[in-house]
Design an enzyme around this catalytic site. Structure first.
Site, PDB file in Angstrom:
ATOM      1  N   ASP A 124       0.713  -1.061  -0.055  1.00 31.51           N
ATOM      2  CA  ASP A 124      -0.176  -0.003  -0.088  1.00 31.51           C
ATOM      3  C   ASP A 124       0.942   1.234   0.205  1.00 31.51           C
ATOM      4  O   ASP A 124       2.090   1.084   0.245  1.00 31.51           O
ATOM      5  CB  ASP A 124      -0.875   0.026   1.157  1.00 31.51           C
ATOM      6  CG  ASP A 124      -2.125   0.624   1.155  1.00 31.51           C
ATOM      7  OD1 ASP A 124      -2.336   1.399   0.057  1.00 31.51           O
ATOM      8  OD2 ASP A 124      -3.074   0.617   1.929  1.00 31.51           O
ATOM      9  N   ASP A 127     -10.544   2.231  -3.566  1.00 26.85           N
ATOM     10  CA  ASP A 127     -11.110   2.116  -2.286  1.00 26.85           C
ATOM     11  C   ASP A 127     -12.596   1.907  -2.390  1.00 26.85           C
ATOM     12  O   ASP A 127     -13.178   1.565  -1.259  1.00 26.85           O
ATOM     13  CB  ASP A 127     -10.672   2.966  -1.146  1.00 26.85           C
ATOM     14  CG  ASP A 127      -9.068   2.806  -0.659  1.00 26.85           C
ATOM     15  OD1 ASP A 127      -8.663   1.753  -0.784  1.00 26.85           O
ATOM     16  OD2 ASP A 127      -8.821   3.638   0.213  1.00 26.85           O
TER      17      ASP A 127
END
Ligand code: DGJ
Length: 736
Positions: A479, A549
């Site tokens: 990430d 997301d």
């Protein structure tokens, strides 16, 4: 076969040209290179000024006699000289050039004029290098090409080399310029968006002037993606669509700050130049040093946007993503993030793993929260040791348990970041990018480690290597939750600090490359708070990317549609999650599954809250997905109805061997009594016969057991989609 040519005292040493099946040929008598893919030709040459000049890019040509030696375009006026009217193939900024250059430099003596001339070239199979050099200084720009005949794609990049005895500074280093045939009426397509709303397709007419698509953020960005397509308007006014029309397209392989300029000159040349972002760019090269630009991939088709996407998909699967031809289908994964957020511990993860295994999940991924003092996003980043309260016996018991359930284990990491509230930052405050004495802007309470520093790079490689060596970890979700700010690198010194824009990303690539080389079975997902790092540079190093997301299924239709213009479903992670989600919308679980099944399927629900019916549906959907995932991930995509254009969205996938096809259809909302539009399929054999296997028989209006390709493509399928957020899937298997 290697063919070498060189220029001595302005004369080209002519050797016999290579004809036949070679993808790259040099027509020595005309000083032209012809780069052929199976479907396209790309031609450029050396003009009478001994400079590289673009000639042609389009449908494959077969007759060399059609091609003439290239000459510069005439000067238009004293205001537009030859340097601006001529389509330079790799032009340095110098002379009276006013269009976007590929290379701009300042030499040690202050000279800023650069005029590149052909020196020599070398052809080796599907690769071509053309060496150019400034008319005075030993400053070399070698332009590299690679042809991918089966994919219809051409790659270009350049290597700049300082062979002078003084340092030089590069102010712009681009991979190259693509040209479409001179003219008006072109349209640009590109992907724009924001966090939780990535890859929205934008289409606009190209007008005279210069449009900049870019990231200044140090990484690829959620906002604009380094992909473009340009389509032509035909003489009768017809526009390209999914199935028809001329489309030129390209994508840059770089995960740092990048820039594409789309330019229409006053002389109707439409040109796209791409490479490192020139903003805040200064790359010093000492004598003997080189700088390589990112690769820029381009393709052309006369068969519309659908074919342009399929070409890029095939190319990315075969030549970019690790594994290539032999890549396995992606496993169905479970990720704990939306269920637990930072609240992970051994019993909780084991309970989720047990439930995930029952529905057919193949990979269990523990997300953020397992390390350091990480209970929320304020602390712990950088302290990559297992949190002893949450996992008193380390990760092994959980991993063993996951493996005993027949799943492999994956884990979340964010190696480029540090919370100021961490032991790492307390020990090494100088490891973050910063300008001394200036504020260090936090985002999500974190700062960016300066990966351009070799000590930070080594440290990062070492802890990742240790984590993967000591634990049976099959997968990393890598990430990156913020962009650069205050991109200073004080230790490099004022003359070299701006190298950070290149070195950060090349060191990042090096870490991943070394990790994969040492752990060949390790798989990686590129995530950057969703789709902030999706490009062909990172995709060369990771098996999949996190799309957004925003996992809300209806929003996802548009995000995934935009994504599909440039990137294949194989790399597109798509999760089913709980509702209401993000914008508060609630859609049925079946609809959410169907949307996620158009990519690489993941489950992100809180399984502790599921009912027996939810489990039964999930088990059925995952079993169905496993029968079609090869076709979805590695097949040919046909976008039949766009979520941008109406209530119905439909996508169809056809396996490469043509034996299986799967249709997904979604209706946003039905007006009472109004049937959904008929869906005419694509990509089938008209003469073939297909077994029609609906996921839900009640959704098929005509109760067909088999149907011909002709019927399915011309009559089409009518689906009984009703109410709001209805969706279904139909599987076709070729029987004759
Ligand atoms: C952002 C990612 O996109 C999410 O999926 C999740 O991994 C969080 N970070 C964790 O902090």
């Amino acid at each position: 076969m290697i063919n070498r040519y060189c220029l001595c005292a302005a004369a080209i040493a002519l050797c016999a040209p290579v004809f036949g099946q070679e993808p790259i040929r040099f027509l020595a008598d005309k000083k032209l290179w012809v780069l052929d893919t199976n479907t396209t030709s790309y031609v450029f040459g050396v003009n009478e000024r001994n400079q590289l000049q673009h000639v042609y890019w389009g449908v494959r040509l077969w007759r060399d006699a059609d091609l003439a030696a290239v000459r510069t375009s005439p000067e238009w006026a004293s205001f537009d000289g030859v340097a601006s009217t001529t389509p330079g193939e790799y032009a340095g900024w110098g002379s009276n050039m006013y269009t976007e250059p590929c290379l701009k430099v300042t030499l040690a003596d202050g000279n800023r004029d650069l005029v590149l001339r052909y020196v020599s070239h070398q052809i080796q199979g599907d690769r071509l290098e053309v060496v150019t050099k400034d008319i005075q200084y030993d400053l070399f720009a070698t332009v590299h090409y690679r042809v991918y005949p089966s994919a219809g794609i051409i790659e270009k990049h350049a290597v700049i080399e300082n062979r002078t005895s003084q340092p030089i500074t590069i102010e712009s280093a681009q991979a190259g310029t693509w040209y479409v045939p001179p003219g008006d009426g072109y349209r640009l397509s590109y992907l724009n968006g924001r966090w939780a709303g990535e890859t929205q397709l934008v289409q606009e007419d190209i007008h005279p002037g210069l449009k900049v698509l870019e990231s200044r953020r140090g990484t690829t960005s959620h906002q604009t993606n380094p992909w473009f397509a340009i389509d032509a308007v035909e003489g009768d006014g017809a526009r390209a669509d999914e199935g028809r029309g001329r489309v030129w397209f390209g994508a840059l392989g770089w995960s740092g700050s990048w820039r594409l300029t789309v330019e229409q000159t006053p002389h109707q040349q439409v040109r796209v130049t791409g490479g490192y972002n020139t903003f805040d760019f200064a790359y010093p090269l000492n004598p003997g040093e080189r700088l390589e630009t990112p690769p820029f991939y381009g393709g052309f088709t006369s068969n519309g946007f659908g074919e342009a996407s399929r070409m890029l998909h095939r190319f990315t699967r075969e030549f970019i993503l690790p594994g290539g031809h032999s890549a396995k289908v992606r496993p169905v994964l479970y990720n704990s993030w939306e269920a637990t957020e930072f609240n992970v511990d051994e019993p909780g993860q084991k309970a989720l793993a047990e439930k995930a295994a029952k529905i057919g999940v193949e990979r269990f991924v523990m997300d953020d929260g397992w390390f350091g003092a990480r209970n929320d996003d304020h602390a712990g980043l950088g302290d990559w040791f297992v949190n002893p309260k949450k996992f008193p016996n380390g990760l092994q018991p959980l991993i063993r348990y996951v493996n005993s359930l027949d799943m492999d284990f994956g884990i979340w990491v964010e190696p480029e970041m540090v919370n100021p509230n961490s032991d790492l930052y307390r020990k090494h405050p100088d490891w973050v990018m910063n300008f001394p004495g200036r504020p260090r802007t936090e985002a999500r309470n974190q700062l960016v480690l300066n990966m351009a520093r070799d000590d930070v790079k080594e440290y990062t490689f070492e802890w990742l290597d240790k984590l993967v060596t000591e634990n049976n970890i099959a997968f990393l979700k890598w990430d990156m939750n913020r962009n650069f700010s205050e991109p200073g690198w004080p230790e490099a010194g004022p003359a070299s600090e701006k190298k950070i824009w290149v070195k950060y990303t090349s060191n990042l690539y090096e870490i991943i490359d070394r990790l994969r080389a040492k752990h060949p079975k390790l798989e990686i997902e590129s995530c950057s708070g969703g789709g902030g790092r999706v490009d062909l540079g990172i995709m060369k190093r990771v098996d999949e990317v996190w799309t957004s997301d925003n996992t809300e299924a209806f929003d996802r239709l548009r995000i995934q549609e935009g994504f599909s213009y440039a990137y294949p479903a194989q790399g597109m992670m798509a999760w089913v999650t709980d509702v209401p989600n993000y914008n508060g919308r609630s859609t049925p679980l079946a609809y959410r599954f169907l949307v996620a099944m158009m990519g690489s399927l993941g489950i992100g629900n809180n399984l502790n809250k599921w009912t027996n019916d939810d489990y039964a549906l999930a088990t059925q959907m995952i079993a169905y997905y496993k029968t079609i995932r090869g076709t979805v991930q590695q097949g040919r995509l046909y976008r039949l109805f766009s979520p941008r254009l109406g209530e119905l969205t439909a996508n169809q996938y056809v396996s490469e061997d043509g034996k299986q096809s799967v249709l997904f259809a979604f209706l946003r909302g039905q007006q009472y009594g109004r049937p959904a539009p008929t869906i005419r399929l694509r990509g089938l054999d008209e003469r073939g016969v297909y077994r029609v296997k609906p996921l839900d028989g009640s959704k098929l209006v005509e109760k067909l057991e088999t149907a011909s390709g002709a019927y399915l493509q011309s009559h089409g399928l009518n689906l009984a989609l009703t109410g709001d957020y209805d969706g279904t899937s139909v599987l076709l298997e070729r029987v004759e």
